[in-house]
Design a protein around this motif. Sequence first.
Motif, PDB file in Angstrom:
ATOM      1  N   VAL A 114      34.272  41.953  52.265  1.00 33.78           N
ATOM      2  CA  VAL A 114      34.339  40.438  52.881  1.00 33.78           C
ATOM      3  C   VAL A 114      35.139  39.540  51.422  1.00 33.78           C
ATOM      4  N   PRO A 115      35.963  39.590  51.273  1.00 31.27           N
ATOM      5  CA  PRO A 115      36.563  39.191  50.155  1.00 31.27           C
ATOM      6  C   PRO A 115      36.162  36.964  50.213  1.00 31.27           C
ATOM      7  N   ASP A 116      36.092  36.284  49.359  1.00 34.38           N
ATOM      8  CA  ASP A 116      36.560  35.152  49.660  1.00 34.38           C
ATOM      9  C   ASP A 116      38.128  34.358  47.905  1.00 34.38           C
ATOM     10  N   ALA A 117      38.012  35.889  47.507  1.00 28.35           N
ATOM     11  CA  ALA A 117      39.321  35.693  46.489  1.00 28.35           C
ATOM     12  C   ALA A 117      40.412  36.152  46.053  1.00 28.35           C
ATOM     13  N   CYS A 118      41.665  36.548  46.577  1.00 26.58           N
ATOM     14  CA  CYS A 118      42.097  37.302  46.190  1.00 26.58           C
ATOM     15  C   CYS A 118      42.865  36.410  44.692  1.00 26.58           C
ATOM     16  N   LEU A 119      42.640  37.482  43.664  1.00 25.17           N
ATOM     17  CA  LEU A 119      43.985  36.863  42.240  1.00 25.17           C
ATOM     18  C   LEU A 119      45.450  37.715  43.075  1.00 25.17           C
ATOM     19  N   VAL A 120      46.490  36.988  43.129  1.00 29.07           N
ATOM     20  CA  VAL A 120      48.101  37.491  43.171  1.00 29.07           C
ATOM     21  C   VAL A 120      48.747  37.327  41.379  1.00 29.07           C
ATOM     22  N   ASN A 121      48.575  38.265  40.683  1.00 29.88           N
ATOM     23  CA  ASN A 121      49.101  38.630  39.743  1.00 29.88           C
ATOM     24  C   ASN A 121      50.750  39.080  39.002  1.00 29.88           C
ATOM     25  N   ARG A 122      51.208  38.124  38.858  1.00 31.20           N
ATOM     26  CA  ARG A 122      52.509  38.558  38.045  1.00 31.20           C
ATOM     27  C   ARG A 122      53.447  39.333  37.107  1.00 31.20           C
ATOM     28  N   TYR A 123      53.076  40.242  36.787  1.00 33.24           N
ATOM     29  CA  TYR A 123      54.178  41.183  35.678  1.00 33.24           C
ATOM     30  C   TYR A 123      55.273  41.645  35.596  1.00 33.24           C
ATOM     31  N   GLN A 124      55.380  40.892  34.690  1.00 34.56           N
ATOM     32  CA  GLN A 124      57.306  41.509  34.253  1.00 34.56           C
ATOM     33  C   GLN A 124      57.541  42.512  33.800  1.00 34.56           C
ATOM     34  N   PRO A 125      58.593  43.237  32.730  1.00 34.49           N
ATOM     35  CA  PRO A 125      59.140  44.162  31.899  1.00 34.49           C
ATOM     36  C   PRO A 125      58.259  43.609  30.572  1.00 34.49           C
ATOM     37  N   GLY A 126      57.987  44.335  30.066  1.00 36.15           N
ATOM     38  CA  GLY A 126      56.813  43.867  28.678  1.00 36.15           C
ATOM     39  C   GLY A 126      55.047  43.734  29.019  1.00 36.15           C
ATOM     40  N   THR A 127      55.403  43.122  30.008  1.00 34.28           N
ATOM     41  CA  THR A 127      54.081  42.095  29.954  1.00 34.28           C
ATOM     42  C   THR A 127      52.533  43.627  30.074  1.00 34.28           C
ATOM     43  N   ALA A 128      51.814  42.929  29.460  1.00 36.61           N
ATOM     44  CA  ALA A 128      50.646  44.062  29.682  1.00 36.61           C
ATOM     45  C   ALA A 128      49.239  42.788  29.695  1.00 36.61           C
ATOM     46  N   LEU A 129      48.031  43.643  30.380  1.00 42.21           N
ATOM     47  CA  LEU A 129      46.793  43.098  30.401  1.00 42.21           C
ATOM     48  C   LEU A 129      45.706  43.634  29.826  1.00 42.21           C
ATOM     49  N   SER A 130      45.492  42.895  28.612  1.00 43.78           N
ATOM     50  CA  SER A 130      44.303  43.970  27.603  1.00 43.78           C
ATOM     51  C   SER A 130      43.102  44.274  28.330  1.00 43.78           C
TER      52      SER A 130
END
Length: 214
Positions: A114-130
């Motif tokens: 049962v989640p109590d948090a949701c991260l909503v992440n927006r990636y655009q071209p060229g975006t990376a996540l280390s």
Amino acid sequence: MNGELFAPESGAPQNLAPGACLLPGFALAQACELREVVEQVFAAAPPRRWLTPGGRRMAVAMSNCGPLGWVSDEHGYRYAALDPDSGRPWPALDARLALLAGEAAATAGFAGFVPDACLVNRYQPGTALSLHQDKDERDLGQPIVSISLGLPAVFLFGGLRRADPCLRMALHDGDVVVWGGPARLRYHGVAALKPGRHPLWGEQRINLTLRKAG
């Protein structure tokens, strides 16, 4: 499979490692509902690039919904009940999204999520996540449920050390990745997003990451 890039057949769950599972197309049938959810979240709490404790701006633009939201600034990473930009509570976690996350977790072997948090992440071209670990939550016994929407991306799923080899896998619109148990603290990230245009989401990728934070 280390270093391999693969795209599993739609609908066939794929075990990535003990405690980690890919559910291809699991959220695809809810695409229109999820688009509505994301639009409502962004209208109330626009995505922004958080400042890291080291003073740099993150590449991915982020927002939150639910009782708790993940934030970052010069003081560190943490969860907060209020949006620091507006001083208001984060938008509510839509019941349909929470139910979908619970069903995905159960399919992957984690019943009762049962989640109590949701991260909503927006990636655009060229975006990376280390590469990073999700370890700011109080109960690390709860899994992470990650829903991919829009443009395809290459997900990097490593080991328990940053230097461990990474599995590279293609994630498409509607794919869901769940990891917990022995895989809960595995390093993971996203390679730079390639240009493209999705018929529903346009020139972006949206990632919904649901957690039990409190």
